[in-house]
Design an enzyme around this catalytic site. Structure first.
Site, PDB file in Angstrom:
ATOM      1  N   ASP A 335       0.863  -1.168   0.000  1.00  0.00           N
ATOM      2  CA  ASP A 335       0.000   0.000   0.000  1.00  0.00           C
ATOM      3  C   ASP A 335       0.904   1.224   0.000  1.00  0.00           C
ATOM      4  O   ASP A 335       1.830   1.321   0.801  1.00  0.00           O
ATOM      5  CB  ASP A 335      -0.898   0.000   1.237  1.00  0.00           C
ATOM      6  CG  ASP A 335      -1.767   1.238   1.284  1.00  0.00           C
ATOM      7  OD1 ASP A 335      -2.544   1.438   0.338  1.00  0.00           O
ATOM      8  OD2 ASP A 335      -1.663   1.992   2.257  1.00  0.00           O
ATOM      9  N   THR A 337       0.536   4.609   0.655  1.00  0.00           N
ATOM     10  CA  THR A 337       0.537   5.536   1.787  1.00  0.00           C
ATOM     11  C   THR A 337       0.973   4.814   3.056  1.00  0.00           C
ATOM     12  O   THR A 337       0.387   3.804   3.443  1.00  0.00           O
ATOM     13  CB  THR A 337      -0.858   6.147   1.987  1.00  0.00           C
ATOM     14  OG1 THR A 337      -1.278   6.746   0.766  1.00  0.00           O
ATOM     15  CG2 THR A 337      -0.831   7.180   3.090  1.00  0.00           C
ATOM     16  N   ASP A 577      -1.111  -0.073   6.447  1.00  0.00           N
ATOM     17  CA  ASP A 577      -1.270   0.505   7.776  1.00  0.00           C
ATOM     18  C   ASP A 577      -2.664   1.066   8.014  1.00  0.00           C
ATOM     19  O   ASP A 577      -2.988   1.466   9.119  1.00  0.00           O
ATOM     20  CB  ASP A 577      -0.241   1.620   8.015  1.00  0.00           C
ATOM     21  CG  ASP A 577      -0.425   2.795   7.067  1.00  0.00           C
ATOM     22  OD1 ASP A 577      -1.201   2.670   6.097  1.00  0.00           O
ATOM     23  OD2 ASP A 577       0.220   3.841   7.294  1.00  0.00           O
TER      24      ASP A 577
END
Length: 821
Positions: A335, A337, A577
């Site tokens: 991911d 970000t 996250d």
């Protein structure tokens, strides 16, 4: 600040699943029983009330452990099947033979002690890291909200919720601000559930959007997910190809050992008319080396030391097989970000559209930042750029950001009393396809910049189904993401290790591709908007293999993409996250969460990077490869001994001769050719890529090696029986056979120790020197009953060993060419 969705009246709308369950009822989140909701107390419990509940035991005292207890560690290391067998044989030998024939028992005690100590070290590391990584829920007491440990929550506590927070105990919603809860970990259904005051929430679910608070109605072991959470967080050595492979091997060994040992006992104690104690000693000498007792120990030690090493790098391994699993991964889904980029962003430009006044736009953004008490990274950047002032407008409504919608909303009462409503989010979601503004946005995306669109909407119903349809573009907010300085090196590492990297993000695909390109990701130019991704699993798998960057991916799509890759036989790791990563993390073979990520992601991930550094992943891969590669080498050593021990016993039974070895001889050989070198080899650096089919690969080498060793040793023994006669002949025959077996076993060790380094060469040489010292030092000769008689037979033994070594080289090379390493 007033918010339309904020409702703490305590009224109970229709029930929402899963409802609460009775403590004595079967755990069923789909068909529960609903107790009446408790009255809502906005200020929470008082200090005195908390003390009363603690005294009554109404506290969330479930011990969520990251490792097993010391008692469990001792029991697991001591009470093994083979330890019990060897322990029984050891007791017998203490009564019937000299102490040197009982050395194998002391070795087992030492090995078991080492295993307990290493696992205890791993336990302490895991426990300390678990405390660091533990989320602390926000609880209201005496009108003050404060973070406390989960085990300090008491019955009736008011617990606040925000995006990414996990529901830690069962309760009833008291306040809701567009509160959406994901219950997929309980029900298997991925769609978030909108919660209103009075609705139940279950421990184990987590918030995906909005916020609110709930009152704890069940704590401790009465909470639905308490037992599940405890079990999932425990230290474990199961569900691993390595561990299951070793268990399979031990099962086969048991099947071979039992009939062979029975035959040997009958042969040595009944058929042979020898001294009883000597026969017992030789019988035990034939049984003990059949058991690869140190193999399980060294596997546990290798895993435990891996945990300690990774712990020093602030990497929490919640399930030990994850070390091994990540080493087998051939696709890593990232991911963007929080993984490739740091959490923070900076506003680089605000570009008004359609003649909008720049000062007015800035005031809208300033108030928009004040509308969300739990801003995400994008909104936080706007807050930092346009901090709130005393003259701020009043917020009349707010809709938190949702990864499914791709936008958030807010309604204001402006300074002159005018009412306005706004949406802030993805331009390609809020604008119709073909809009002229999208071309300018595309240019910004190609520079790796993130662009949000501020749009004005008519009416004040922000979450109406068609709210975004008539939105009027007002301004573009251009954000620059902070790249992680170590992300480029990590991507290069995976490329060098032939691990495919896929960047999966909810952001614009072109923007994500630009970021990945800056970090040097191979194939970063191959981007795909997930809205054009095929839904057929096979077609999706093809698209996944052909492209490297995917944008506008929904949480459900992330899950589908992982499944599609797995359907093609890939071993998939997923990092992330955010809450939108949870479903994919849960389904991936290995889930990796950042320590600063949401509590939900940390709960489902097998590995948590507490230092939030993506660069720690190569260390985890390296540890896994070290464990797998080294245990494969060590297992070959141990099983070669098992094979030649079983074959020697069979040959002895078939030929009706005395078993050639006493326990002391095989203890010496096992220590020098397996025990000591295996300990060093199991912990050595090893960067070999992990290969599947552990049992098959080990047995391909161990079986021919054991057969050759047994044949060479028994040949020397039979030749020696014809060469020697008279008193002391059996000792001389044993010494010659021991010499051959040692040399052949040393050659197996020399092959396994490749590729050579200075310390590997030194290790092999030291073991050879140790045996030479035993042969030349008189008191060691007596202690181990080893004395070479004459010159003809010893040199014959050496010649047979040389021939066996040449055959070993040929067989190993042929197996390597035929099947590959």
């Amino acid at each position: 600040m007033t918010q339309r969705a904020l409702d703490s009246s305590g009224e109970t709308p229709g029930p929402s699943r899963p409802a609460m369950i009775d403590a004595g009822a079967e755990l069923d989140p789909v068909h529960p029983m609903e107790p009446p909701p408790p009255p809502h107390r906005p200020d929470g419990l008082s200090t005195a009330e908390v003390a009363e509940r603690v005294a009554r035991g109404e506290v969330n005292d479930v011990p969520v452990r990251s490792s097993r207890s010391l008692t469990e560690i001792v029991r697991a290391n001591v009470l093994t099947r083979f330890n019990l067998i060897i322990g029984g044989l050891w007791v017998i030998m203490l009564f019937v033979a000299p102490i040197q024939d009982s050395l194998f028992g002391f070795v087992i005690v030492a090995n078991t002690g080492i295993g307990i100590i290493q696992e205890w070290r791993a336990k302490k590391t895991l426990d300390s890291l678990a405390v660091i990584g533990e989320a602390k829920p926000t609880v209201r007491r005496d009108g003050v909200a404060a973070e406390i440990s989960t085990n300090e929550i008491v019955l009736g506590d008011v617990i606040e919720l925000g995006p990414g927070d996990k529901v830690v105990v069962d309760g009833v919603v008291a306040e809701a601000d567009s509160l959406e809860v994901d219950e997929s970990l309980l029900t298997g259904e991925a769609d978030p559930v909108l919660k209103r005051p009075g609705d139940p929430v279950m421990s184990g679910s987590f918030v995906v959007a909005g916020g609110g608070a709930f009152t704890a109605t069940k704590v401790g072991r009465e909470a639905y997910a308490a037992q599940l959470a405890e079990e999932a967080s425990r230290f474990t050595l199961v569900h691993s190809e390595l561990r299951s492979g070793i268990s399979t091997i031990l099962k086969y060994v048991t099947w071979m050992m039992v009939p062979t040992a029975i035959g040997l006992i009958i042969s040595q104690l009944v058929v042979k008319d020898n001294n009883f104690k000597d026969s017992v000693a030789r019988t035990v000498g034939g049984i003990v080396p059949m058991i690869p007792e140190g193999l399980v120990l060294l596997t546990s030690v290798a895993f435990a030391i891996g945990v300690v090493r990774l712990g020093r790098k602030q990497c929490l391994v919640q399930e030990l097989p994850a070390i091994e699993g990540l080493a087998r991964v051939d696709v890593v889904c990232l991911d963007k970000t929080g993984t490739l980029t740091e959490g923070g962003m900076d506003v680089t430009e605000v570009r008004p559209l359609n003649g909008s006044d720049e000062a007015y736009v800035q005031e809208v953004l300033r108030t928009f930042g004040a509308s969300d008490p739990r801003p995400n990274a994008s909104l936080q950047a706007i807050i930092d750029a346009y901090p709130q002032t005393e003259e701020a407008w009043a917020v009349t409504d707010a809709m938190p950001f949702s990864s499914a919608r791709k936008y958030s909303g807010a309604a204001f009462a402006e300074a002159d009393g005018t009412a306005s409503a706004w949406l802030l989010g993805a331009p390609d979601v809020l604008l119709p396809e073909g809009d002229a503004t999208l071309a300018a946005i595309e240019q910004l995306n190609q520079q790796g910049l993130r662009v949000l669109l501020l749009a004005r909407v008519q009416g004040d119903d922000l979450d109406a189904p068609g709210a975004a349809a008539g939105a009027a573009p007002t301004a573009l907010v251009v954000l620059e993401q902070r790249l992680r300085p170590d992300a480029g090196d990590t991507l290069a590492y995976f490329a060098d290790q032939n691990v495919a990297t896929k960047v999966i993000s909810g952001d614009n695909a072109v923007s994500v591709g630009a970021v990945a390109g800056k970090l040097g990701l191979a194939g970063a130019e191959n981007t795909l908007d997930a809205r054009r991704l095929p839904t057929d699993p096979d077609e999706m798998a093809t698209a996944m293999e052909q492209n490297a960057v995917f944008g506008r991916v929904t949480p459900q799509q992330k899950r589908d993409m992982v499944a599609a890759l797995q359907s093609r036989g890939h071993t998939v790791a997923m990092t992330g996250d955010g809450v939108n990563d949870v479903l994919a993390l849960k389904d991936a073979d290995i889930g990796v969460s950042m320590g600063s990520g949401s509590e939900a992601t940390r709960a489902v991930a097998q590995i948590v990077l507490l230092n939030n550094s993506f660069a720690t992943l190569p260390s985890v891969v390296a540890e896994g490869r070290r464990v797998i590669g080294n245990i494969t080498r060590v297992a070959t050593l141990f099983l070669t001994k098992t094979v030649y021990s079983v074959l020697l016993a069979i040959l002895v039974v078939c030929t009706q001769v005395e078993y050639p070895f006493l326990p002391r001889h095989l203890t010496l050989l096992a220590t020098l050719t397996i025990g000591v070198p295996a300990f060093f080899l199991a912990l050595a650096p090893n960067k070999e890529r992990a290969q599947p089919h552990f049992v098959r690969r080990v047995m391909r080498y161990a079986i021919p090696s054991g057969v050759i060793a047994a044949a060479a040793t028994f040949t020397t023994y039979l030749v020696a029986r014809h060469h020697y006669s008279g008193e002391g002949a059996l000792d001389a025959e044993t010494s010659a056979a021991t010499l051959t077996l040692f040399l052949v076993a040393m050659w197996v060790l020399a092959i396994i120790a490749r590729p050579y380094t200075w310390w590997r060469i030194g290790l092999v040489a030291a073991m050879g020197l140790g045996f030479l010292i035993v042969l030349v030092v008189p008191w060691l000769q007596d202690f181990f009953a080893l004395k070479l008689v004459g010159t003809t037979m010893p040199w014959t033994a050496v010649a047979i060993a040389v021939a066996a070594a040449a055959l070993l080289e040929f067989v190993w090379r042929w197996v390597g060419r035929r099947f590959g390493m």
